[in-house]
Scaffold this motif. Structure first.
Motif, mmCIF file in Angstrom:
data_model
loop_
_atom_site.group_PDB
_atom_site.id
_atom_site.type_symbol
_atom_site.label_atom_id
_atom_site.label_comp_id
_atom_site.label_asym_id
_atom_site.label_seq_id
_atom_site.Cartn_x
_atom_site.Cartn_y
_atom_site.Cartn_z
ATOM 1 N N ARG A 203 -3.486 22.189 -118.492
ATOM 2 C CA ARG A 203 -2.255 22.018 -117.723
ATOM 3 C C ARG A 203 -2.557 21.122 -116.533
ATOM 4 N NH1 ARG A 203 -1.808 25.633 -113.263
ATOM 5 N NH2 ARG A 203 -3.575 27.080 -113.115
ATOM 6 N N THR A 204 -1.515 20.610 -115.884
ATOM 7 C CA THR A 204 -1.690 19.573 -114.873
ATOM 8 C C THR A 204 -0.806 19.830 -113.660
ATOM 9 O OG1 THR A 204 -2.155 17.949 -116.620
ATOM 10 C CG2 THR A 204 -1.592 17.075 -114.460
ATOM 11 N N ILE A 205 -1.332 19.507 -112.474
ATOM 12 C CA ILE A 205 -0.561 19.444 -111.231
ATOM 13 C C ILE A 205 -0.763 18.040 -110.673
ATOM 14 C CG2 ILE A 205 -0.239 20.374 -108.905
ATOM 15 C CD1 ILE A 205 -1.620 22.956 -109.892
ATOM 16 N N PHE A 206 0.329 17.315 -110.406
ATOM 17 C CA PHE A 206 0.150 15.932 -109.965
ATOM 18 C C PHE A 206 1.193 15.539 -108.932
ATOM 19 C CE2 PHE A 206 2.811 15.791 -113.779
ATOM 20 C CZ PHE A 206 3.849 14.946 -113.415
ATOM 21 N N GLU A 282 0.063 24.849 -103.199
ATOM 22 C CA GLU A 282 -0.977 25.770 -102.746
ATOM 23 C C GLU A 282 -2.117 25.840 -103.753
ATOM 24 O OE1 GLU A 282 -1.525 30.479 -101.420
ATOM 25 O OE2 GLU A 282 0.471 29.679 -101.898
ATOM 26 N N GLU A 283 -1.789 25.872 -105.034
ATOM 27 C CA GLU A 283 -2.848 25.934 -106.041
ATOM 28 C C GLU A 283 -3.688 24.660 -106.023
ATOM 29 O OE1 GLU A 283 -3.614 26.930 -110.761
ATOM 30 O OE2 GLU A 283 -1.607 26.301 -110.125
ATOM 31 N N PHE A 284 -3.034 23.514 -105.877
ATOM 32 C CA PHE A 284 -3.764 22.252 -105.810
ATOM 33 C C PHE A 284 -4.796 22.291 -104.691
ATOM 34 C CE2 PHE A 284 -4.412 18.047 -104.014
ATOM 35 C CZ PHE A 284 -4.679 17.272 -105.130
ATOM 36 N N SER A 309 4.046 20.712 -111.527
ATOM 37 C CA SER A 309 3.109 21.591 -112.215
ATOM 38 C C SER A 309 3.619 21.842 -113.627
ATOM 39 C CB SER A 309 2.973 22.921 -111.465
ATOM 40 O OG SER A 309 2.067 23.783 -112.126
ATOM 41 N N THR A 310 2.784 21.572 -114.616
ATOM 42 C CA THR A 310 3.194 21.723 -116.005
ATOM 43 C C THR A 310 2.704 23.057 -116.568
ATOM 44 O OG1 THR A 310 1.199 20.795 -117.045
ATOM 45 C CG2 THR A 310 2.871 19.233 -116.242
ATOM 46 N N ASP A 311 3.317 23.458 -117.653
ATOM 47 C CA ASP A 311 2.709 24.480 -118.495
ATOM 48 C C ASP A 311 1.685 23.754 -119.368
ATOM 49 O OD1 ASP A 311 4.197 26.770 -117.576
ATOM 50 O OD2 ASP A 311 5.941 25.897 -118.565
ATOM 51 N N ARG A 312 1.490 24.166 -120.585
ATOM 52 C CA ARG A 312 0.513 23.473 -121.417
ATOM 53 C C ARG A 312 0.904 21.997 -121.552
ATOM 54 N NH1 ARG A 312 -1.400 24.684 -127.720
ATOM 55 N NH2 ARG A 312 -3.142 23.179 -127.669
#
Length: 585
Positions: A203-206, A282-284, A309-312
């Motif tokens: 998964r991705t946060i961008f 916050e997670e990033f 923020s994505t799921d899979r």
């Protein structure tokens, strides 16, 4: 609107870089093209980093279909002159390994430089400018294009399709191409989406940021890490167990007018499930703060757009082509941002799809069998990238394991890129677009040299070793030894590379003029029989010719960067990153 203005040969749904390039190619050859884009331009998009196979594929696409504007995307000098000064340069793939709570170790990094001028370097696309450029190019070639036009339904009949839009009524087309990305309309409309059959689970946060420091300003000095190219002059990958973080600066060249940097955190979904009670921002930052060297690079950074923020990340479709329709790769499947595969697979597909659609329109024959090649090779390349990426996530467990697996990727890059160069060399001699047909013949089909049985065997055996490590069947040490053994037995490693030396963490060396000539000469005269004759034939003359053209082009343009072009032909290191203007406050 008159009735004949609603009837087209091909309708393309989605006005991003893939849809607009396809529309331009088709219109250039007399096809009546309708392009429908749900939003407008400029607009935010990711898929910002090119790789050598992408840029070589763009050169092929431009020359095969006689659309020189596409070639402006193929080298960084042409990109910044003709398209946008907001784009960055990519002189390398940089990989830096991190342990939680520890500064990075100088000897735990690897690098793969991209090609220097005249065939490179690669680029960081500021997509809102690049996509807008290609949209306007498509319109200039005669594509009928509408923005802010949502397609609510497509109704297929025996002789074509009716596209029903929300605000502009209905249109007719003989064939429909969906270039709409993950949220593409046709996969939903036709029930094509399926559970991704891929080993990769991430998964991705961008977001985009300002204030991200050049990593060269916070990393161990060059004398210690010994990489040949500045980290900040390429796409930087911060690796750690179970994940990686991309850093794609658009402000990393002396003529850049951007202050932005694209960043994205990618996490193994099983090791790091998405939390319900933590925001994406916050997670990033929690992960950034785990690694002191990364935290130093980001200590002045701030986001300028919302975090996504994505799921899979992975998605898949049952097939790519059907009766009167086709999905571009980014509408069909996706694996992971690692290795920037999205644009490479898209350009491969455009090269194969363009002439098939042109012929189909001219012959009024849209039989699905005509497009079977596209279905097979698109799916095959997604399976390959799934193997490549999933094994990379496994290799992130340990730097020495990554250092071995990384060499498999660099070798496939060499043969995949050179396959396209073979076609370009032939074209320079004949100027006959038919010479590009060899890219759909063995051993040049697809990407990454996977159509070559020697490359495929080398890759499969190395992959199997990594999977055996994950299953607990091989120790880390035996896995690493097995990869080097496979590489050595393959006969594919140029003798001028340091691939078989674990201590050489940039095993390909650099791709400035003289090292590049040595690789080409090795391939033509000293490589084994299963390489010689299929690769590296005549490329030295092409490189020399294009080097002269690159130099004279800068002179004719009155460019102040003539000295930089010449420098980059011969040298890989520079301090351009240290001479960037200070960000505005």
């Amino acid at each position: 609107m008159q009735e004949d203005q609603r009837v087209f040969d091909v309708a393309i749904v989605g006005g991003g870089i893939g849809g607009t390039m396809l529309g331009t190619v088709l219109a250039r050859h007399g096809v009546r093209v309708l392009l429908l884009e749900g939003s407008g331009h400029p607009r935010f998009a990711i898929g910002e980093s090119t790789v050598p196979e992408t840029t070589f594929g763009l050169r092929v696409l431009a020359r095969r279909y006689d659309v020189p504007e596409i070639e402006h995307l193929a080298t960084n000098a042409a990109l910044r002159r003709h398209v946008s000064s907001n784009c960055g340069v990519k002189r390398n793939f940089g990989f830096v390994y991190h342990r939680e709570g520890e500064p990075t170790r100088p000897d735990e990094c690897t690098q793969y430089p991209t090609w220097g001028p005249p065939l490179g370097p690669d680029s960081h696309y500021f997509r809102q400018d690049v996509d807008a450029y290609m949209f306007h190019v498509a319109v200039s070639y005669g594509v009928t294009a509408y923005t802010h036009t949502m397609v609510d339904d497509v109704k297929f009949e025996e002789d074509g399709a009716t596209l029903v839009t929300r605000d502009r009524g209905s249109f007719r087309a003989s064939y429909v191409v969906d270039a709409g990305g993950m949220r593409a309309m046709l996969p939903e409309r036709l029930g094509l989406r399926q559970e991704p059959p891929y080993r990769t689970r991430s998964r991705t946060i961008f977001t985009h940021m300002v204030g991200v420091r050049p990593f060269d300003a916070v990393s161990p000095p060059r004398e210690q890490h010994r990489m040949p190219s500045p980290f900040s002059q390429g796409t930087l990958h911060h690796m750690f167990q179970g994940g990686w973080l991309w850093v794609i600066p658009f402000d990393n060249q002396s003529t850049s007018t951007s202050e932005l940097c694209s960043v994205g955190l990618n996490l193994d979904l099983d090791r790091y499930p998405r939390p319900d009670d933590v925001s994406a921002e916050e997670e990033f930052w929690r992960h950034v703060r785990r690694f002191p060297s990364v935290a130093r690079q980001f200590e002045r950074a701030r986001a300028v757009r919302p975090y996504v923020s994505t799921d899979r990340t992975q998605f898949a479709s049952q097939k790519v082509v059907g009766d009167r329709w086709c999905l571009l790769p980014h509408a069909s499947d996706f694996i992971d941002p690692l290795f920037s595969s999205g644009l490479a697979v898209t350009v491969m597909a455009l090269n194969a799809l363009g002439h098939r659609l042109i012929d189909a329109v001219r012959q009024d024959d849209f039989d699905t069998a005509r497009f079977a090649y596209l279905d097979h090779w698109t799916k095959r390349m997604f399976r390959f990238y799934d193997d490549l990426v999933s094994c990379s996530y496994i290799a992130f467990d340990d730097f020495d394991l990554w250092n071995a697996w990384n060499r498999v990727w660099t070798l496939t890059t060499l043969y995949g890129t050179n396959a396209q160069n073979q076609a370009a060399v032939t074209y320079e001699k004949t100027h006959d677009p038919a010479c590009f047909d060899i890219l759909e013949m063995p051993p040049y089909r697809g990407l990454r040299g996977m159509d070559n049985p020697w490359v495929e065997r080398m890759f499969d055996q190395s992959r199997d070793a990594v999977l055996a490590y994950r299953a607990g069947e091989l120790t880390k040490e035996k896995t690493i030894a097995r990869i080097y053994e496979v590489l050595g037995e393959s006969g594919l490693v140029p003798s001028v590379w340091g691939t078989l030396d674990p201590g050489n963490r940039c095993p390909s060396g650099v791709f400035t003029l003289w090292p590049l000539m040595k690789i080409l000469l090795w391939g033509k005269y000293r490589s084994p029989r299963h390489v010689r004759g299929s690769y590296f034939t005549g490329g030295a003359r092409l490189v020399g010719k294009e080097a002269v053209q690159a130099y004279t082009s800068e002179l004719r343009a009155g460019s102040s960067l003539v000295h930089q072009t010449v420098r980059d032909m011969w040298l890989n290191w520079n301090r351009d990153w240290a001479r960037r203007p200070a960000p505005r406050k």
